[in-house]
Design a protein around this motif. Structure first.
Motif, PDB file in Angstrom:
ATOM      1  N   ILE A 184       0.866  -1.170   0.000  1.00 16.75           N
ATOM      2  CA  ILE A 184       0.000   0.000   0.000  1.00 16.75           C
ATOM      3  C   ILE A 184       0.906   1.224   0.000  1.00 16.75           C
ATOM      4  O   ILE A 184       1.619   1.479   0.974  1.00 16.75           O
ATOM      5  N   ALA A 185       0.878   1.956  -1.082  1.00 14.25           N
ATOM      6  CA  ALA A 185       1.771   3.103  -1.238  1.00 14.25           C
ATOM      7  C   ALA A 185       1.420   4.236  -0.289  1.00 14.25           C
ATOM      8  O   ALA A 185       2.300   4.951   0.194  1.00 14.25           O
ATOM      9  N   ASP A 186       0.148   4.408   0.003  1.00 14.93           N
ATOM     10  CA  ASP A 186      -0.296   5.513   0.853  1.00 14.93           C
ATOM     11  C   ASP A 186      -1.356   4.969   1.809  1.00 14.93           C
ATOM     12  O   ASP A 186      -2.432   4.562   1.376  1.00 14.93           O
ATOM     13  N   VAL A 187      -1.058   4.962   3.085  1.00 14.83           N
ATOM     14  CA  VAL A 187      -1.954   4.386   4.082  1.00 14.83           C
ATOM     15  C   VAL A 187      -3.298   5.118   4.118  1.00 14.83           C
ATOM     16  O   VAL A 187      -4.295   4.590   4.581  1.00 14.83           O
ATOM     17  N   ARG A 188      -3.352   6.343   3.588  1.00 12.11           N
ATOM     18  CA  ARG A 188      -4.621   7.078   3.544  1.00 12.11           C
ATOM     19  C   ARG A 188      -5.511   6.587   2.413  1.00 12.11           C
ATOM     20  O   ARG A 188      -6.697   6.874   2.376  1.00 12.11           O
ATOM     21  N   GLU A 189      -4.899   5.851   1.459  1.00 11.50           N
ATOM     22  CA  GLU A 189      -5.655   5.266   0.350  1.00 11.50           C
ATOM     23  C   GLU A 189      -5.348   3.773   0.343  1.00 11.50           C
ATOM     24  O   GLU A 189      -4.341   3.345  -0.197  1.00 11.50           O
ATOM     25  N   GLY A 234      -0.297  -2.280  -5.079  1.00 13.24           N
ATOM     26  CA  GLY A 234       1.152  -2.368  -5.072  1.00 13.24           C
ATOM     27  C   GLY A 234       1.672  -3.760  -5.378  1.00 13.24           C
ATOM     28  O   GLY A 234       0.935  -4.660  -5.803  1.00 13.24           O
TER      29      GLY A 234
END
Length: 105
Positions: free
Chosen positions: A48-53, A58
Motif C-alpha cells: 500500500i503506497a499511501d496508508v490514507r488510500e 502495489g
C-alpha cells in the motif's frame, strides 16, 4: 524450550507471481504435518503506497506466519527435503526475501 515465531515475506518478480504462489501453497499442508508446527499460515499481500488510500495496487508478496514449539523444531523444518525443493524453486524468482524472528514485548 520456548516457542519460536517467524514471519517470512517473499516478493517475487512480477513474471513469477503464479509460480511462487503455487510453490508456497504446496508448502502449507506438508508443513502442517510436522510435529513441531504450531502455526504455518500463508497470506498474499499487496503493498500500500499511501496508508490514507488503502487500495491494493502495489507489489504482490507472500507472507508466511509461523510458530514452532522450539528452535529444534524449526531446524527440523528447514532440513526437510520439500523445504530444499521450495528454496530451489524460489532461486532467481524473488525481488526480495525477508525472514524475521519475532520476540514478544
Amino acid at each position: 524450550m520456548s516457542e519460536v515465531k517467524i514471519v517470512a515475506t517473499l516478493t517475487p518478480f512480477p513474471e513469477h507471481i503464479a509460480a511462487i504462489r503455487k510453490a508456497a501453497q504446496t508448502m502449507v499442508p506438508l508443513t502442517h504435518q510436522e510435529a513441531g508446527c504450531l502455526q504455518y499460515d500463508l497470506h498474499e499481500s499487496r503493498a500500500i503506497a499511501d496508508v490514507r488510500e488503502l487500495a491494493n495496487e502495489g507489489a504482490v508478496s507472500f507472507v508466511f506466519i509461523e510458530r514452532w514449539k522450539s528452535e529444534e523444531d524449526l531446524v527440523k523444518h528447514v532440513a526437510m527435503p520439500y523445504h530444499d525443493d521450495f528454496l530451489e524453486i524460489l532461486d532467481g524468482k524473488l525481488e526480495s526475501l525477508n525472514v524475521q524472528r519475532l520476540t514478544a514485548l
